[in-house]
Design a protein around this motif. Structure first.
Motif, short mmCIF file in Angstrom:
data_model
loop_
_atom_site.label_atom_id
_atom_site.label_comp_id
_atom_site.label_asym_id
_atom_site.label_seq_id
_atom_site.Cartn_x
_atom_site.Cartn_y
_atom_site.Cartn_z
N ASN A 41 -0.62 -0.04 -4.09
CA ASN A 41 -2.06 0.19 -4.11
C ASN A 41 -2.33 1.62 -3.67
O ASN A 41 -1.83 2.05 -2.63
CB ASN A 41 -2.78 -0.76 -3.16
N ASP A 53 -12.29 1.61 0.14
CA ASP A 53 -13.73 1.82 0.28
C ASP A 53 -14.39 0.45 0.41
O ASP A 53 -14.59 -0.25 -0.59
CB ASP A 53 -14.28 2.57 -0.93
N TRP A 68 0.81 -1.21 0.00
CA TRP A 68 0.00 0.00 0.00
C TRP A 68 0.84 1.26 0.00
O TRP A 68 1.88 1.34 0.65
CB TRP A 68 -0.91 0.04 1.24
N ILE A 93 -15.10 3.65 4.85
CA ILE A 93 -13.85 4.00 4.18
C ILE A 93 -12.69 3.97 5.17
O ILE A 93 -12.81 4.47 6.30
CB ILE A 93 -13.95 5.39 3.53
N ASP A 134 -5.22 -0.68 -13.19
CA ASP A 134 -6.02 -1.25 -12.12
C ASP A 134 -6.23 -2.74 -12.37
O ASP A 134 -5.99 -3.26 -13.46
CB ASP A 134 -7.35 -0.53 -11.97
N ARG A 173 -8.69 5.13 5.58
CA ARG A 173 -7.76 6.08 4.98
C ARG A 173 -6.36 5.89 5.57
O ARG A 173 -6.18 5.95 6.78
CB ARG A 173 -8.23 7.52 5.23
N GLY A 215 -2.95 5.51 0.93
CA GLY A 215 -3.94 4.70 0.22
C GLY A 215 -5.32 4.76 0.88
O GLY A 215 -5.44 5.05 2.08
N VAL A 216 -6.34 4.47 0.08
CA VAL A 216 -7.72 4.53 0.57
C VAL A 216 -8.45 3.25 0.17
O VAL A 216 -8.40 2.84 -0.99
CB VAL A 216 -8.48 5.75 -0.01
N THR A 246 -5.84 2.98 -4.31
CA THR A 246 -7.24 2.88 -3.91
C THR A 246 -7.70 1.44 -4.10
O THR A 246 -7.16 0.69 -4.91
CB THR A 246 -8.17 3.80 -4.74
N ASN A 247 -8.71 1.08 -3.33
CA ASN A 247 -9.35 -0.23 -3.50
C ASN A 247 -10.82 -0.08 -3.12
O ASN A 247 -11.14 0.36 -2.01
CB ASN A 247 -8.70 -1.29 -2.61
N THR A 248 -11.70 -0.42 -4.05
CA THR A 248 -13.13 -0.46 -3.77
C THR A 248 -13.54 -1.93 -3.69
O THR A 248 -13.40 -2.66 -4.66
CB THR A 248 -13.94 0.25 -4.87
N GLU A 277 -6.60 0.08 -7.67
CA GLU A 277 -5.83 0.97 -8.53
C GLU A 277 -4.38 0.98 -8.04
O GLU A 277 -4.13 1.15 -6.83
CB GLU A 277 -6.41 2.38 -8.47
#
Length: 209
Positions: free
Chosen positions: A145, A64, A57, A70, A104, A72, A61-62, A147-149, A139
């Motif tokens: 990393n 969701d 990470w 979320i 991604d 952070r 990094g974030v 971001t990760n949703t 992403e």
């Protein structure tokens, strides 16, 4: 002297090689590098290794977690997974499919474990088994990393952990009946209030006439 030939792993074509030369290694594409990165990240998750996951990470990094909230920063992300691993000490994670793009990567996964450890998100361990399916959309930038949703069935987790009754159980039917009864009561009260207002307005109009 007979010539040797090697098959290109990328293009499936034959290429000439001189005797004694080493076969050329296929070049790793950006997509393959992203896939390898994601698999290494999920390998750490499967080992329940929060520190190993943190290495993948970026500092800011974030994550969701769509049903939950979320996270952070690397420290908050690591703390969440440490809490999860402590709550589900036998958690198993299996990667079903990895699809990488240019920046991604999507990872389809399954998890199962028993809620027998520490409290999780303020809930004491219930000893119940939990099974989940989900997809992470990660992403990646500069090998980390950013971001990760994560999409998964929050209701399935709540049912498995014992926060909601099992699907189609008597308890679930009773809960639905109670919700329906409360909804009907609110509707009846609202309709009665509207009828009173309508009557009052009608009387006011007659007096004015």
């Amino acid at each position: 002297m007979a010539e040797t030939r090697t098959i290109s792993a990328r293009k499936g074509t034959e290429s000439e090689a001189t005797p004694g030369s080493k076969p050329q290694r296929p070049r790793i594409t950006k997509r393959k590098a992203l896939e390898n990165h994601a698999r290494a990240y999920f390998d750490a998750l499967a080992r329940r290794d929060a520190d190993g996951m943190a290495e993948h990470w970026a500092e800011d990094g974030v994550v969701d977690l769509v049903p939950l909230g979320i996270l952070r920063g690397r420290d908050e992300i690591s703390a969440f997974f440490r809490e999860m691993f402590a709550a589900f000490p036998d958690l198993e994670t299996t990667v079903m499919r990895v699809v990488a793009g240019q920046n991604d990567v999507a990872v389809e996964w399954r998890m199962n474990g028993n809620f027998t450890g520490s409290p999780f998100q303020g809930v004491e361990a219930t000893g119940r088994p939990v099974e989940l399916r989900g997809v992470d959309m990660i992403e990646v930038a500069d090998g980390k990393n950013v971001t990760n949703t994560a999409y998964y069935d929050g209701m399935a987790f709540a049912r498995g952990a014992g926060l909601l009754p099992a699907q189609d159980s008597g308890a679930e039917r009773a809960m639905k009946s109670a919700v329906n009864a409360a909804t009907k009561l609110r509707r009846a009260v609202a309709e009665g209030r509207d009828a009173i207002v309508e009557r009052r307005d009608s009387l006011s109009q007659r007096r004015a006439a």
